[in-house]
Structure formats: structure tokens, C-alpha cells
Design a protein around this motif. Structure first.
Motif, PDB file in Angstrom:
ATOM      1  N   MET A 109     -10.105  -3.468 -10.255  1.00 45.33           N
ATOM      2  CA  MET A 109      -9.051  -2.526  -9.893  1.00 45.33           C
ATOM      3  C   MET A 109      -9.627  -1.155  -9.555  1.00 45.33           C
ATOM      4  O   MET A 109     -10.539  -0.677 -10.217  1.00 45.33           O
ATOM      5  N   GLU A 110      -9.068  -0.546  -8.527  1.00 48.49           N
ATOM      6  CA  GLU A 110      -9.425   0.826  -8.140  1.00 48.49           C
ATOM      7  C   GLU A 110      -8.298   1.743  -8.599  1.00 48.49           C
ATOM      8  O   GLU A 110      -7.179   1.646  -8.109  1.00 48.49           O
ATOM      9  N   LEU A 111      -8.577   2.614  -9.554  1.00 48.41           N
ATOM     10  CA  LEU A 111      -7.539   3.468 -10.121  1.00 48.41           C
ATOM     11  C   LEU A 111      -7.008   4.452  -9.087  1.00 48.41           C
ATOM     12  O   LEU A 111      -5.810   4.759  -9.059  1.00 48.41           O
ATOM     13  N   CYS A 112      -7.882   4.940  -8.234  1.00 50.66           N
ATOM     14  CA  CYS A 112      -7.480   5.814  -7.128  1.00 50.66           C
ATOM     15  C   CYS A 112      -8.687   6.024  -6.227  1.00 50.66           C
ATOM     16  O   CYS A 112      -9.806   5.650  -6.572  1.00 50.66           O
ATOM     17  N   ASP A 113      -8.458   6.618  -5.071  1.00 51.72           N
ATOM     18  CA  ASP A 113      -9.559   6.978  -4.178  1.00 51.72           C
ATOM     19  C   ASP A 113     -10.065   8.376  -4.494  1.00 51.72           C
ATOM     20  O   ASP A 113     -11.271   8.620  -4.553  1.00 51.72           O
ATOM     21  N   LEU A 114      -9.131   9.287  -4.701  1.00 52.04           N
ATOM     22  CA  LEU A 114      -9.459  10.682  -4.996  1.00 52.04           C
ATOM     23  C   LEU A 114      -8.702  11.116  -6.242  1.00 52.04           C
ATOM     24  O   LEU A 114      -7.510  10.841  -6.391  1.00 52.04           O
ATOM     25  N   ALA A 122      -2.991  15.762 -13.307  1.00 49.32           N
ATOM     26  CA  ALA A 122      -4.003  14.930 -12.654  1.00 49.32           C
ATOM     27  C   ALA A 122      -3.310  14.157 -11.537  1.00 49.32           C
ATOM     28  O   ALA A 122      -2.351  13.429 -11.787  1.00 49.32           O
ATOM     29  N   TYR A 123      -3.805  14.330 -10.316  1.00 50.89           N
ATOM     30  CA  TYR A 123      -3.228  13.658  -9.151  1.00 50.89           C
ATOM     31  C   TYR A 123      -4.139  12.485  -8.774  1.00 50.89           C
ATOM     32  O   TYR A 123      -5.303  12.689  -8.413  1.00 50.89           O
ATOM     33  N   LEU A 124      -3.604  11.282  -8.865  1.00 53.69           N
ATOM     34  CA  LEU A 124      -4.362  10.090  -8.492  1.00 53.69           C
ATOM     35  C   LEU A 124      -3.953   9.698  -7.078  1.00 53.69           C
ATOM     36  O   LEU A 124      -2.841   9.202  -6.853  1.00 53.69           O
ATOM     37  N   ILE A 125      -4.847   9.956  -6.138  1.00 55.95           N
ATOM     38  CA  ILE A 125      -4.516   9.864  -4.720  1.00 55.95           C
ATOM     39  C   ILE A 125      -5.118   8.596  -4.124  1.00 55.95           C
ATOM     40  O   ILE A 125      -6.330   8.372  -4.196  1.00 55.95           O
ATOM     41  N   HIS A 126      -4.270   7.792  -3.529  1.00 57.88           N
ATOM     42  CA  HIS A 126      -4.696   6.577  -2.826  1.00 57.88           C
ATOM     43  C   HIS A 126      -4.595   6.837  -1.328  1.00 57.88           C
ATOM     44  O   HIS A 126      -3.551   7.261  -0.837  1.00 57.88           O
ATOM     45  N   VAL A 127      -5.668   6.548  -0.625  1.00 57.94           N
ATOM     46  CA  VAL A 127      -5.798   6.939   0.781  1.00 57.94           C
ATOM     47  C   VAL A 127      -5.847   5.698   1.671  1.00 57.94           C
ATOM     48  O   VAL A 127      -6.555   4.737   1.374  1.00 57.94           O
ATOM     49  N   LYS A 128      -5.100   5.741   2.765  1.00 56.49           N
ATOM     50  CA  LYS A 128      -5.111   4.618   3.703  1.00 56.49           C
ATOM     51  C   LYS A 128      -4.981   5.138   5.140  1.00 56.49           C
ATOM     52  O   LYS A 128      -4.300   6.115   5.401  1.00 56.49           O
ATOM     53  N   ALA A 145      -2.286   0.047 -10.308  1.00 54.66           N
ATOM     54  CA  ALA A 145      -3.022   1.156 -10.932  1.00 54.66           C
ATOM     55  C   ALA A 145      -2.120   1.959 -11.865  1.00 54.66           C
ATOM     56  O   ALA A 145      -2.538   2.349 -12.960  1.00 54.66           O
ATOM     57  N   ALA A 146      -0.880   2.192 -11.440  1.00 57.55           N
ATOM     58  CA  ALA A 146       0.045   2.994 -12.249  1.00 57.55           C
ATOM     59  C   ALA A 146       0.396   2.288 -13.552  1.00 57.55           C
ATOM     60  O   ALA A 146       0.418   2.911 -14.629  1.00 57.55           O
ATOM     61  N   ARG A 147       0.648   0.990 -13.481  1.00 56.11           N
ATOM     62  CA  ARG A 147       0.981   0.239 -14.691  1.00 56.11           C
ATOM     63  C   ARG A 147      -0.216   0.185 -15.646  1.00 56.11           C
ATOM     64  O   ARG A 147      -0.065   0.324 -16.864  1.00 56.11           O
ATOM     65  N   THR A 148      -1.406  -0.007 -15.071  1.00 61.59           N
ATOM     66  CA  THR A 148      -2.609  -0.067 -15.902  1.00 61.59           C
ATOM     67  C   THR A 148      -2.862   1.266 -16.594  1.00 61.59           C
ATOM     68  O   THR A 148      -3.181   1.316 -17.794  1.00 61.59           O
ATOM     69  N   PHE A 204       0.967  10.051  -9.190  1.00 58.38           N
ATOM     70  CA  PHE A 204       0.338   9.204  -8.182  1.00 58.38           C
ATOM     71  C   PHE A 204       0.741   9.688  -6.795  1.00 58.38           C
ATOM     72  O   PHE A 204       1.874  10.125  -6.565  1.00 58.38           O
ATOM     73  N   CYS A 205      -0.222   9.618  -5.876  1.00 63.46           N
ATOM     74  CA  CYS A 205       0.007  10.091  -4.517  1.00 63.46           C
ATOM     75  C   CYS A 205      -0.405   9.021  -3.506  1.00 63.46           C
ATOM     76  O   CYS A 205      -1.470   8.409  -3.653  1.00 63.46           O
ATOM     77  N   LEU A 206       0.422   8.818  -2.512  1.00 62.88           N
ATOM     78  CA  LEU A 206       0.119   7.924  -1.401  1.00 62.88           C
ATOM     79  C   LEU A 206      -0.212   8.791  -0.195  1.00 62.88           C
ATOM     80  O   LEU A 206       0.646   9.511   0.308  1.00 62.88           O
ATOM     81  N   ALA A 207      -1.468   8.750   0.238  1.00 64.79           N
ATOM     82  CA  ALA A 207      -1.915   9.570   1.372  1.00 64.79           C
ATOM     83  C   ALA A 207      -2.265   8.656   2.539  1.00 64.79           C
ATOM     84  O   ALA A 207      -2.918   7.634   2.359  1.00 64.79           O
ATOM     85  N   PHE A 208      -1.848   9.036   3.726  1.00 61.62           N
ATOM     86  CA  PHE A 208      -2.128   8.202   4.894  1.00 61.62           C
ATOM     87  C   PHE A 208      -2.482   9.077   6.095  1.00 61.62           C
ATOM     88  O   PHE A 208      -2.114  10.255   6.174  1.00 61.62           O
ATOM     89  N   LEU A 209      -3.194   8.464   7.023  1.00 66.19           N
ATOM     90  CA  LEU A 209      -3.517   9.104   8.294  1.00 66.19           C
ATOM     91  C   LEU A 209      -2.741   8.402   9.402  1.00 66.19           C
ATOM     92  O   LEU A 209      -2.829   7.179   9.543  1.00 66.19           O
TER      93      LEU A 209
END
Length: 255
Positions: A109-114, A122-128, A145-148, A204-209
Motif C-alpha cells: 500500500m502507498e499511503l500517499c504520494d506527497l 498533515a495533508y496526504l496528497i495522492h497525485v494522478k 489508505a484512509a481506512r488503513t 486526504f487530498c486528490l490532486a490531478f493534472l
């Protein structure tokens, strides 16, 4: 060829090479198809025909979530649409109050990217990259990741975060990217790393390009056509809200 595809299995493993999940490949496929002015979703191995009334409600819910939960100041770096995730994430290595955890895996599992943190949060940012069917993968990743993390925090499981710190050190790092990520362990102690999670509120943050040639703005959701992406975000927001975990959206600027 069809029979071959139907016979394929996809499995995931933990760090001890034990099987965590195993299912037919087709169970993992999801998509959105428009045919004869109708919209079809394939989600969790099932097909659904989507009615116009559902789309209208979805658009309204998505618009409200975006307007209330979009963050504009967390990520300052722009992202070239021809560059990969490694290239973007490593821009934050060495930046104050940032840790790059992209490809730092614990039990698969990847807890976050950034990981960005200040005195309170604490901001757990997932990037896509992109805003389409891949949002389904990203939202499922965030949900796990959030449940874990919630379980680890509720149990005051210091060992979980200690193991994550050991993964950050990447003793067997061989690629230039992995070596840069591992180098971060030299600037933060194990105790300080654990306190980032234990002593702060978690978001938790969902980041996208957006990869469109002409960059769009997520605050105008109608510019983005992918209903399955919007559905995935709305469902994730609802699931996290039940657990009292905030979800924020970030649109990374094109370079």
C-alpha cells in the motif's frame, strides 16, 4: 483471444510475497462508454446503463464538492503533460514541510504520494495524471489508505508508522529517483516522522493534472466530460465523510 483474456488472473502480494487478492482480469476493468446517446459504466465487474436523471444529480453533487473542497495553495509546482509522476513528485524532495512518499510501499500500500504538514495538519496528497477512468484507481487507492491510516491512528500503532519510516529509507534503492526519496530519511528522525501523523489532524487530498491541450478548470466541472471520474470522486467523498476524514481536491497547474 477472447478466451485467453477471460482466463487471465490478476493478483496482488504483500511484502512477504503472500497473495492479498486474486481475481479475473475483467473484474479489474472499468470504463465509460457512450453509445446511441446513452452512457454505460463498467464498475467492479458489472455493466450499468446510466440515466439522464442520475447524470444531472451527479453533476450537481460534484459541483458542490468542488466548490467547497478545492485547495489552491498546497502544491505550487507546475507539471508538464509530457512528464511522468516520478518527475513531478520529486520536485518536492527537499522542500520545507514536505516528504515524498511516492512508491514507498508498506504491505503493498502507498499511503500517499506527497506528505505536506504544518503545525496543525498533515495533508496526504495522492497525485494522478489525467481526469478520466484512472480516477477510479486513484479513489480506490485513497479509500484504502484512509481506512488503513484511521485504524493505525485509532490504535496508536507506532509500529505501523515506524515500519513506514523504514520503508522510506529504501536501503536497496538503485534508481536515481529511489535514492533521492531514501535520502529524505537523513533529514527527519523516526520519532519526528511518527509525530507528523500522531500530533496532527489528517486531511486526504486528490490532486490531478488536466492533460487536455487547452487547460480546463475543475471549478467549471462541465468542461470535464468523464462521468465515471466524477462519480468516483463523489463516492469517495461520501465514504470518507462517514469516517470523519476530510477530502480536498487539487488541480495541479500545467507547465
Amino acid at each position: 483471444m477472447g478466451k485467453l483474456l477471460q482466463s487471465l488472473q490478476l493478483a496482488s502480494f504483500n511484502d512477504d510475497n503472500e497473495i492479498l487478492t486474486k481475481a479475473p482480469l475483467f473484474k479489474h476493468l472499468h470504463c465509460e462508454i457512450k453509445y446511441n446517446n446513452m452512457i454505460f459504466f463498467r464498475i467492479d465487474g458489472e455493466w450499468y446503463q446510466i440515466e439522464n436523471q442520475f447524470i444531472e444529480k451527479l453533476e450537481q453533487e460534484f459541483k458542490e464538492i468542488v466548490l467547497e473542497n478545492t485547495q489552491h495553495n498546497l502544491l505550487s509546482e507546475s507539471w508538464g503533460i509530457d512528464k511522468g509522476e516520478d518527475c513531478y513528485n520529486q520536485k518536492y524532495i527537499g522542500k520545507s514541510s514536505f516528504l515524498v512518499l511516492h512508491k514507498v510501499l508498506l504491505n503493498g500500500m502507498e499511503l500517499c504520494d506527497l506528505l505536506k504538514y504544518d503545525g496543525k495538519t498533515a495533508y496526504l496528497i495522492h497525485v494522478k495524471k489525467g481526469f478520466g477512468n484512472n480516477m477510479r484507481d486513484l479513489t480506490l487507492q485513497i479509500d484504502i489508505a484512509a481506512r488503513t491510516l484511521k485504524e493505525a491512528l485509532a490504535a496508536r500503532d507506532y509500529d505501523f508508522f515506524g515500519q513506514l519510516y523504514q520503508r522510506l529509507k529504501m536501503k536497496n534503492a538503485t534508481t536515481p529517483y529511489a535514492k533521492k526519496v531514501a535520502g529524505q530519511a537523513s533529514i527527519i528522525s523516526k520519532e519526528s516522522f511518527i509525530k507528523i501523523f500522531m500530533d496532527r489532524d489528517v486531511v486526504f487530498c486528490l490532486a490531478f493534472l488536466d492533460t487536455a491541450k487547452k487547460e480546463r478548470n475543475i471549478t467549471n466541472g462541465t468542461e470535464f466530460e468523464s462521468s465515471i471520474a466524477k462519480y468516483s470522486i463523489v463516492e469517495l467523498y461520501k465514504r470518507l465523510r462517514i469516517q470523519n476524514i476530510p477530502l480536498k481536491l487539487i488541480q495541479v497547474k500545467q507547465k
